[in-house]
Write a protein that holds these residues in place. Structure first.
Motif, PDB file in Angstrom:
ATOM      1  N   ALA A 254      -5.346 -32.157 -36.887  1.00 45.42           N
ATOM      2  CA  ALA A 254      -4.645 -33.232 -36.945  1.00 45.42           C
ATOM      3  C   ALA A 254      -4.396 -33.946 -38.558  1.00 45.42           C
ATOM      4  CB  ALA A 254      -4.936 -34.318 -35.991  1.00 45.42           C
ATOM      5  N   ALA A 259      -3.447 -26.371 -43.256  1.00 49.09           N
ATOM      6  CA  ALA A 259      -2.657 -25.768 -44.101  1.00 49.09           C
ATOM      7  C   ALA A 259      -3.411 -25.014 -45.422  1.00 49.09           C
ATOM      8  CB  ALA A 259      -1.939 -27.146 -44.940  1.00 49.09           C
ATOM      9  N   ILE A 272      -5.269 -20.987 -49.148  1.00 51.36           N
ATOM     10  CA  ILE A 272      -5.476 -21.743 -50.267  1.00 51.36           C
ATOM     11  C   ILE A 272      -7.011 -21.896 -50.438  1.00 51.36           C
ATOM     12  CG2 ILE A 272      -5.303 -23.758 -51.927  1.00 51.36           C
ATOM     13  CD1 ILE A 272      -2.523 -24.046 -50.497  1.00 51.36           C
TER      14      ILE A 272
ATOM     15  N   PRO B 346       0.209 -26.001 -49.987  1.00 49.45           N
ATOM     16  CA  PRO B 346      -0.095 -25.619 -48.851  1.00 49.45           C
ATOM     17  C   PRO B 346       1.343 -25.854 -47.784  1.00 49.45           C
ATOM     18  CG  PRO B 346      -0.770 -27.955 -49.454  1.00 49.45           C
ATOM     19  CD  PRO B 346      -0.352 -27.332 -50.621  1.00 49.45           C
ATOM     20  N   ALA B 347       1.221 -25.265 -46.736  1.00 47.12           N
ATOM     21  CA  ALA B 347       2.389 -25.549 -45.780  1.00 47.12           C
ATOM     22  C   ALA B 347       2.733 -27.113 -45.541  1.00 47.12           C
ATOM     23  CB  ALA B 347       2.160 -24.793 -44.516  1.00 47.12           C
ATOM     24  N   ASP B 350       1.888 -28.555 -41.308  1.00 47.66           N
ATOM     25  CA  ASP B 350       0.769 -28.499 -40.749  1.00 47.66           C
ATOM     26  C   ASP B 350       0.485 -30.147 -40.649  1.00 47.66           C
ATOM     27  OD1 ASP B 350       0.563 -25.935 -41.364  1.00 47.66           O
ATOM     28  OD2 ASP B 350      -1.472 -25.966 -40.569  1.00 47.66           O
ATOM     29  N   CYS B 351       0.936 -31.059 -41.745  1.00 44.83           N
ATOM     30  CA  CYS B 351       0.835 -32.311 -41.553  1.00 44.83           C
ATOM     31  C   CYS B 351       2.001 -33.129 -41.047  1.00 44.83           C
ATOM     32  CB  CYS B 351       0.282 -32.999 -42.938  1.00 44.83           C
ATOM     33  SG  CYS B 351      -1.189 -32.193 -43.404  1.00 44.83           S
ATOM     34  N   GLN B 357       1.999 -29.686 -32.452  1.00 44.12           N
ATOM     35  CA  GLN B 357       0.679 -29.954 -32.591  1.00 44.12           C
ATOM     36  C   GLN B 357       0.178 -31.540 -32.895  1.00 44.12           C
ATOM     37  OE1 GLN B 357      -0.427 -27.690 -36.081  1.00 44.12           O
ATOM     38  NE2 GLN B 357      -1.895 -29.572 -36.845  1.00 44.12           N
ATOM     39  N   LEU B 358      -0.746 -31.871 -32.586  1.00 44.01           N
ATOM     40  CA  LEU B 358      -1.186 -33.322 -32.470  1.00 44.01           C
ATOM     41  C   LEU B 358      -1.459 -33.437 -34.214  1.00 44.01           C
ATOM     42  CD1 LEU B 358      -2.546 -35.765 -31.007  1.00 44.01           C
ATOM     43  CD2 LEU B 358      -4.644 -34.781 -31.544  1.00 44.01           C
ATOM     44  N   ARG B 359      -0.915 -34.616 -34.545  1.00 42.18           N
ATOM     45  CA  ARG B 359      -1.058 -35.013 -36.010  1.00 42.18           C
ATOM     46  C   ARG B 359      -1.462 -36.309 -36.373  1.00 42.18           C
ATOM     47  NH1 ARG B 359       3.852 -32.042 -36.285  1.00 42.18           N
ATOM     48  NH2 ARG B 359       5.024 -34.217 -36.071  1.00 42.18           N
ATOM     49  N   ASN B 360      -2.329 -36.498 -37.429  1.00 40.96           N
ATOM     50  CA  ASN B 360      -2.801 -37.849 -37.554  1.00 40.96           C
ATOM     51  C   ASN B 360      -1.481 -38.659 -37.752  1.00 40.96           C
ATOM     52  OD1 ASN B 360      -3.718 -40.194 -39.217  1.00 40.96           O
ATOM     53  ND2 ASN B 360      -5.062 -38.710 -40.019  1.00 40.96           N
ATOM     54  N   TYR B 363       0.240 -39.912 -41.270  1.00 44.86           N
ATOM     55  CA  TYR B 363       1.313 -38.822 -41.735  1.00 44.86           C
ATOM     56  C   TYR B 363       2.789 -38.878 -41.454  1.00 44.86           C
ATOM     57  CZ  TYR B 363      -3.012 -36.241 -43.175  1.00 44.86           C
ATOM     58  OH  TYR B 363      -4.249 -35.641 -43.359  1.00 44.86           O
ATOM     59  N   PRO B 390      -4.132 -45.322 -47.772  1.00 43.47           N
ATOM     60  CA  PRO B 390      -5.287 -44.452 -48.095  1.00 43.47           C
ATOM     61  C   PRO B 390      -5.197 -42.951 -48.241  1.00 43.47           C
ATOM     62  CG  PRO B 390      -5.933 -46.365 -46.628  1.00 43.47           C
ATOM     63  CD  PRO B 390      -4.432 -46.229 -46.792  1.00 43.47           C
ATOM     64  N   TYR B 391      -3.851 -42.629 -47.533  1.00 44.31           N
ATOM     65  CA  TYR B 391      -3.868 -41.123 -47.482  1.00 44.31           C
ATOM     66  C   TYR B 391      -3.004 -40.676 -48.728  1.00 44.31           C
ATOM     67  CZ  TYR B 391      -5.900 -41.256 -42.936  1.00 44.31           C
ATOM     68  OH  TYR B 391      -6.618 -41.375 -41.733  1.00 44.31           O
ATOM     69  N   HIS B 393      -3.269 -39.930 -51.771  1.00 43.00           N
ATOM     70  CA  HIS B 393      -3.751 -39.279 -52.633  1.00 43.00           C
ATOM     71  C   HIS B 393      -3.613 -37.679 -52.355  1.00 43.00           C
ATOM     72  CE1 HIS B 393      -6.930 -39.553 -50.265  1.00 43.00           C
ATOM     73  NE2 HIS B 393      -7.372 -38.433 -50.859  1.00 43.00           N
ATOM     74  N   ILE B 394      -3.573 -37.429 -50.947  1.00 40.71           N
ATOM     75  CA  ILE B 394      -3.269 -36.001 -50.751  1.00 40.71           C
ATOM     76  C   ILE B 394      -2.258 -35.281 -51.315  1.00 40.71           C
ATOM     77  CG2 ILE B 394      -3.269 -34.615 -48.581  1.00 40.71           C
ATOM     78  CD1 ILE B 394      -4.599 -36.611 -46.961  1.00 40.71           C
TER      79      ILE B 394
END
Lengths: 335, 417
Positions: A254, A259, A272, B346-347, B350-351, B357-360, B363, B390-391, B393-394
């Motif tokens: 999640a 990734a 990566i 990165p891909a 995924d986020c 797919q279950l995601r945060n 996001y 708070p996310y 910075h990713i």
């Protein structure tokens, strides 16, 4: 009586003793060139002792001449004797000694450099600041892991070394010499371990902020044990067993960890960061800076950038603690 | 000998004269300084707004201001896209909130109370042509000391200030209908901007009234206004919308437009709003074709032709532009689905999806979002100035490795979904 009568002498003796003791403790341990566990390191040690011996003899001669030159009553030498001292001691002697050492060194190096007859091939890529390790098998098959290299005892192992970013240097002091990993170039090295044990490898070329945090574990095993281990590493990851670990697996996907990371047997196929398929089975985390306990995993995920400054992975300290613990349980359970 | 002495004597006398002159000047300066201090101490300083300025003071202060603005805006270059209708639209929404209450707007000239200020805020349409774009930029960004003109609420968002400049430059020949359509949206007839203190509504105020203000830019169904000026909110999770509002309210995400609005919202109102927009049906179908919906962007009829949305419909593109766009989408898809491992990218999927797919929930969903908006956000992340939840910075570590072209391709890909 003489020692007690001379407190300064006693202090000198004490200091010398302590220094010697501290120095000698560095002669053993997981990354010492003085207790070799591989043929390469043994040869290099031989060279080292010969050089140290020669250096000591030369030091004695130079010191002797200095004492001789500073004696109180001096008489003049004949011009002929002086000429021979200068030509002999200043030109002929060093040339002979250095030539001998050079020939000795070249002969050693030729043996160390040859990659013929390797039983096993391992590709190691130095990346800022970790090690990508691939055991190359038959027909393009390879098994990837990170920051840990296990080797079968008594076999010749060929390392294929490169780097995608900056120059690193691959060095396992107990097993052999170091070889630079240069972007755009492949260097090779053959090691032949002679003693079972756990050793330490380091990056021996300054490569950026966290250069000092770029190490790896080296485990030399009996050949049969090694085969078992490699077979296990080649398998896909097992499904999480506990409820907490299952929760952690959900969190892993999640939050998008997939990734950057691969866990074979799941849909995580990022390239990566390090392959995590069997990360829980490794002896260390984060390139030999943390143990692989659940607590260490939690800390690493939450404080990545503090633990390893400049790392590509962002810290995930904003995740709720339950989720961090669940993810730590999942990852440390990947045996 | 004697002549030589006389010469020296004359020079000494001249020097003495000089000295005396300087002494006099210093005494006067001291007298004025001390006098001025006593004048202010006693309380004689004329501070009343009702008295206004003497014409000479007025002239001097304006002269000083013009010179200062001219000097300080030297070297600032206006972006070439200042006539982009999306920028004009973005500036208009905030003009109604932040500027019109003092400066007036087409159809509502000279508000009464600000007119009693000294100096009083000018009615802008006739004043704009006196300034260069970069001078307007400087004034809007930094404000003017002692005049009541505030600085832009954040110094991090030059792009927003340029949007305001883009709008201001259109203001002189804008009629009331166009202005109302731009600033208030399709329901312009009934819409009124709330007073400053009630930007976010008052406690107990119905959600509809608060939404009415949001809807000016984001639409009452969260679909935005047909161009990248404002993001689509409808597809986002409640958690993400709430966290974003909170980030604006706390100054953790920067925007001169959204920070004042969010900081005026009560926590409950933020929750309600986040829930309201999260519950709206997906808005992407209308946007995917690139056509403005007539309902959301009636402005194309009311306003001059160049105010039509920036994204032309697919049917308006030439074959080469069409294939170029398709290529960009393909390149974007490749990056979004597989990333570029060798470059540390990165891909995205995924986020951010798409995928089941279950995601945060923190996001954001990117599918169907406006390409221009996505590109702007990526640029802000790349510049390191995009705060957020708070996310956030990713994304900084990812965006700094993306090239301009990759960002455009990614935006095109997600906009096409």
């Amino acid at each position: 009586m003489p020692a007690a009568a001379c407190p300064i002498g006693r202090a000198c003796l004490f200091t010398f003793g302590c220094t010697l003791l501290f120095t000698l403790t560095g002669c053993d341990g997981p990354q010492s060139t003085l207790s070799p566990a591989g043929t390469g390191a043994a040869r290099i040690l031989t060279l080292f002792w010969w050089m140290a011996g020669f250096a000591f003899v030369i030091w004695l001669i130079v010191f002797g001449i200095a004492v001789y030159a500073s004696r109180p009553k001096r008489s003049s030498h004949s011009a002929n004797a002086s000429r021979w001292l200068i030509i002999g001691g200043g030109a002929i002697f060093p040339t002979v000694v250095l030539t001998l050492l050079l020939v000795f060194g070249f002969r050693l190096m030729a043996d160390l450099r040859t990659t013929e007859g390797a039983d096993l091939r391992i590709a190691v890529t130095g990346e800022r600041w970790w090690w990508r390790v691939r055991y190359l098998g038959q027909k393009d098959q390879s098994t990837e892991l990170a920051n840990e290299i296990r080797l079968p005892l008594g076999k010749r192992i060929e390392f294929i070394l490169d780097s995608p970013d900056v120059i690193h240097s691959f060095w396992i002091p107990s097993l052999g010499g170091k070889v630079d990993m240069i972007p755009g170039r492949i260097n090779k090295l053959v090691l032949e371990p002679t003693r079972v044990g756990v050793f330490r490898g380091v990056c021996a070329e300054y490569c950026g902020t966290s250069h000092a945090l770029m190490n790896f574990k080296v485990v030399v095993m009996q050949a049969e044990d090694f085969e078992d281990w490699l077979a296990t590493q080649a398998e896909p990851a097992a499904a999480p067993r506990s409820a907490l670990a299952r929760q952690g697996k959900k969190g892993f996907f999640a939050n998008g960890c997939s990734a950057c990371h691969t866990i074979r047997g799941t849909s995580a196929d990022g390239e990566i960061g390090p392959d995590l398929t069997h990360v829980g089975s490794r002896l260390s985390l984060g390139a030999d800076i943390l143990p692989t306990t659940p607590e260490a995993f939690r800390r690493w995920i939450a404080h990545t950038e503090e633990i390893k400054p400049g790392v590509k992975m962002p810290s995930f300290g904003m995740l709720p603690d339950e989720q961090l613990q669940a993810m730590a349980a999942y990852l440390s359970g990947l045996q | 000998m004697a002549s030589r002495l006389r010469h020296i004597d004359a020079r000494l006398k001249a020097l003495a004269l000089w000295k005396r002159g300087i002494a006099w000047l210093l005494s006067f300066a001291l007298l004025f300084g001390v006098g001025g201090f006593i004048f202010a101490w006693i309380g004689f300083a004329p501070v009343s707004a009702s008295a206004g300025h003497w014409p000479v003071t007025d002239w001097f202060l304006h002269w000083a201001m013009r010179n200062a603005v001219e000097l300080r805006s030297l070297g600032t270059e206006a972006p070439p896209s200042l006539d982009d209708p999306a920028l004009v639209l973005k500036g208009a929404g905030h003009y109604a909130t932040g500027c019109a209450p003092c400066h007036g707007a087409p159809g509502q000239e000279r508000p009464m109370i600000p007119g009693q200020m000294t100096p009083h805020p000018p009615y802008l349409p006739p004043r704009i042509p006196r300034w260069e774009a970069q001078e307007l930029f400087w004034i809007v960004r930094h404000g003017i000391k002692f005049t009541g003109m505030p600085a832009w609420p954040t110094q991090q968002r030059k792009d927003e200030v340029w949007a305001m400049v883009a709008f201001l430059q259109r203001l002189p020949d804008m009629d009331e209908a166009t202005y109302r359509e731009l600033a208030f949206g399709p329901r312009a007839e009934s819409a009124q901007p709330p007073p400053f203190a009630r930007l976010g509504g008052t406690p107990g105020e119905s959600l509809e009234k608060i939404v009415a203000n949001c809807a000016r830019c984001h639409g009452s169904e969260g679909a935005g206004r047909g161009s990248g000026a404002f993001p689509i909110l409808a597809d986002q999770s409640e958690a993400y919308l709430y966290a974003s509002l909170r980030a604006y309210a706390r100054g953790e995400r920067h925007s001169g437009v959204m920070e004042p609005i969010a900081s005026a919202l009560a926590p409950q109102a933020m929750l309600d709003l986040a829930g309201y927009y999260a519950d709206q049906p997906e808005a992407e179908a209308e946007i995917a074709s690139g056509k403005p919906s007539s309902h959301e962007f009636a402005a194309s009829e009311l306003s001059p032709p160049e105010l039509s949305p920036s994204e032309p419909s697919l049917s308006e593109l030439s074959p080469s532009e069409l294939s170029g766009k398709a290529n960009a989408i393909d390149r974007g898809r490749s990056i979004a689905e597989d990333g570029i491992p060798g470059e540390g990218i990165p891909a995205c999927v995924d986020c951010h999806g798409p995928g089941d797919q279950l995601r945060n929930v923190y996001y954001p969903e990117l599918s169907g979002q406006y390409g221009d908006y996505l590109y702007l956000q990526l640029s802000l992340f790349k510049s390191g100035k995009r705060g957020g939840t708070p996310y956030a910075h990713i994304m900084h570590s990812v965006a700094k490795r993306l090239t301009e072209e990759q960002m455009r391709d990614l935006a095109a890909f997600y906009a096409s979904l």
